[in-house]
Design a protein around this motif. Structure first.
Motif, PDB file in Angstrom:
ATOM      1  N   HIS A   1       0.847  -1.185   0.000  1.00  0.00           N
ATOM      2  CA  HIS A   1       0.000   0.000   0.000  1.00  0.00           C
ATOM      3  C   HIS A   1       0.888   1.242   0.000  1.00  0.00           C
ATOM      4  CE1 HIS A   1      -3.950  -2.007   1.599  1.00  0.00           C
ATOM      5  NE2 HIS A   1      -3.363  -2.715   0.652  1.00  0.00           N
TER       6      HIS A   1
ATOM      7  N   VAL B   1       1.175   5.248   1.052  1.00  0.00           N
ATOM      8  CA  VAL B   1       0.648   6.315   1.898  1.00  0.00           C
ATOM      9  C   VAL B   1       0.865   7.644   1.173  1.00  0.00           C
ATOM     10  CG1 VAL B   1       0.792   7.488   4.124  1.00  0.00           C
ATOM     11  CG2 VAL B   1       1.122   4.999   3.996  1.00  0.00           C
TER      12      VAL B   1
ATOM     13  N   ASP C   1      -0.401  11.967   0.823  1.00  0.00           N
ATOM     14  CA  ASP C   1      -0.981  13.132   1.501  1.00  0.00           C
ATOM     15  C   ASP C   1      -1.490  14.072   0.421  1.00  0.00           C
ATOM     16  OD1 ASP C   1      -1.767  15.251   2.990  1.00  0.00           O
ATOM     17  OD2 ASP C   1       0.044  15.360   4.210  1.00  0.00           O
ATOM     18  N   ARG C   2      -2.797  14.073   0.240  1.00  0.00           N
ATOM     19  CA  ARG C   2      -3.413  14.902  -0.794  1.00  0.00           C
ATOM     20  C   ARG C   2      -3.857  16.250  -0.250  1.00  0.00           C
ATOM     21  NH1 ARG C   2      -7.111   9.907  -3.140  1.00  0.00           N
ATOM     22  NH2 ARG C   2      -5.518   9.003  -4.489  1.00  0.00           N
TER      23      ARG C   2
ATOM     24  N   ASP D   1      -5.328  16.676   2.833  1.00  0.00           N
ATOM     25  CA  ASP D   1      -6.242  16.533   3.959  1.00  0.00           C
ATOM     26  C   ASP D   1      -5.769  15.446   4.916  1.00  0.00           C
ATOM     27  OD1 ASP D   1      -6.604  14.504   2.186  1.00  0.00           O
ATOM     28  OD2 ASP D   1      -8.799  14.570   2.184  1.00  0.00           O
TER      29      ASP D   1
ATOM     30  N   THR E   1      -3.377   9.265   3.644  1.00  0.00           N
ATOM     31  CA  THR E   1      -4.330   8.220   3.282  1.00  0.00           C
ATOM     32  C   THR E   1      -3.580   7.143   2.524  1.00  0.00           C
ATOM     33  OG1 THR E   1      -6.427   7.747   2.155  1.00  0.00           O
ATOM     34  CG2 THR E   1      -4.954   9.313   1.093  1.00  0.00           C
ATOM     35  N   ALA E   2      -4.022   5.900   2.680  1.00  0.00           N
ATOM     36  CA  ALA E   2      -3.335   4.778   2.036  1.00  0.00           C
ATOM     37  C   ALA E   2      -4.222   4.180   0.954  1.00  0.00           C
ATOM     38  CB  ALA E   2      -2.970   3.717   3.066  1.00  0.00           C
ATOM     39  N   ILE E   3      -3.607   3.874  -0.197  1.00  0.00           N
ATOM     40  CA  ILE E   3      -4.300   3.179  -1.273  1.00  0.00           C
ATOM     41  C   ILE E   3      -3.433   2.004  -1.715  1.00  0.00           C
ATOM     42  CG2 ILE E   3      -5.508   5.247  -2.063  1.00  0.00           C
ATOM     43  CD1 ILE E   3      -3.498   5.440  -4.363  1.00  0.00           C
TER      44      ILE E   3
END
Length: 330
Positions: A148, A150, A152-153, A155, A158-160
């Motif tokens: 996955h 990690v 940081d967009r 906000d 978040t992990a995808i």
């Protein structure tokens, strides 16, 4: 002779097919080639277990790959994918052909019946004729591991899944770090450590150093086995002229603060590396790599536009490994 290789997808598969072509052309038909494939790219799509790197290795070494793209099946159809799209099924960003899907259906069925990933992979390898060519394909682990990313967009982190980052976003969204989910439960698949310990030569084809070979090195015992190996470990740089030969290795190296250079990548393997191939276009890179420690450096053309050039590169890599072996065992 026993050769063991750690490999990812397209680049590793093409190199290893070239190696097998070279061995066959030089009459070394009895050479055993064991490939330890990365499974960190694995993902479940439409309820089916997909193993991209293992499949690319099987398709390529079995002469069933789509040559133009380097992955997927030749002569593929997309009837099912078109029907998925008509229903608005997600994910729409990962295209699976009919032949490919058939394999994933069978893999998922076999796994659901209690077969290990190793047993399933062996069955798939047999389907594509790999044992007949002296090739044994092993997953790095039978336990599910997924890489996955990690991000940081703006906000917060978040992990995808790695595949979404790689395929859907083209690795264009900067990664903060990579997480091997499930690695805490992973053990080397049967035969993996023995393949390293008993090898005459260990090769690292030009695969992604972070999310292909790097994830494989996280499997408990693998890196330690390479450090203790009596066989020379020789790798091929995936970087030429400050950029990856293929894919987005530069985007993977950035979170690690590793320079996108042959020397930078070699530093990730420095604790077990004995030989390193870099491109002829590299200038200061040879001295930079050699200065890092105990391994030999050879310069050659690293590009593999076709099977003959892949065979040539594989032959030079094997030659360096065998020369190092001869020096260590005069």
């Amino acid at each position: 002779m026993r050769i063991t290789a750690l490999a990812g997808g397209v680049g590793g598969a093409r190199f290893l097919r070239g190696l097998r072509d070279h061995l066959d052309a030089t009459g070394r038909h009895d050479t055993e080639l064991t490939i330890i494939g990365n499974t960190g790219d694995d993902i479940t799509l439409f309820g089916l277990r997909v193993c991209p790197d293992l499949d690319t290795l099987a398709y390529t070494l079995g002469d069933a790959v789509h040559e133009g793209q380097g992955w997927g099946r030749a002569d593929e159809r997309f009837t099912l994918a078109e029907e998925f799209a008509a229903h608005g099924a997600e994910p729409s960003w990962f295209a699976l052909g009919d032949r490919d899907l058939a394999l994933h259906v069978l893999r998922s069925q076999w796994l659901g019946h209690g077969m290990s990933l190793s047993a399933v992979t062996a069955r798939i390898a047999e389907r594509f004729g790999l044992p007949d060519r002296g090739i044994r394909l092993l997953p790095m682990s039978d336990q599910p591991v997924e890489t996955h990313v990690v991000l940081d967009r703006g906000d917060g982190p978040t992990a995808i899944h790695f595949q979404e980052w790689w395929v859907r976003h083209g690795a264009a969204v900067p990664a903060q770090r990579f997480v091997a989910v499930g690695m805490e439960h992973a053990t080397p698949a049967p035969g993996v450590l023995d393949a390293i310990r008993t090898a005459d030569v260990v090769l690292l084809p030009p695969s992604n150093p972070v999310v292909s070979i790097g994830i494989t090195l996280l499997v408990p015992g693998v890196r330690e086995a390479l450090r203790a190996a009596t066989a020379p470990v020789v790798g091929v740089s995936p970087i030429v002229g400050g950029a990856p030969v293929r894919g987005h290795a530069d985007a993977c190296l950035a979170p690690l603060n590793v320079p996108v250079t042959p020397a930078g990548v070699a530093g990730l393997y420095a604790d077990f590396l004995d030989g390193w191939l870099i491109d002829t276009t590299e200038d200061a890179a040879e001295d930079a790599v050699a200065a890092q420690g105990r391994y030999a450096v050879r310069r050659t053309d690293l590009l593999m536009p076709d099977r003959p050039t892949a065979a040539r590169l594989a032959a030079e890599t094997l030659d360096l490994a065998l020369s190092l072996r001869a020096q260590a065992n005069p």
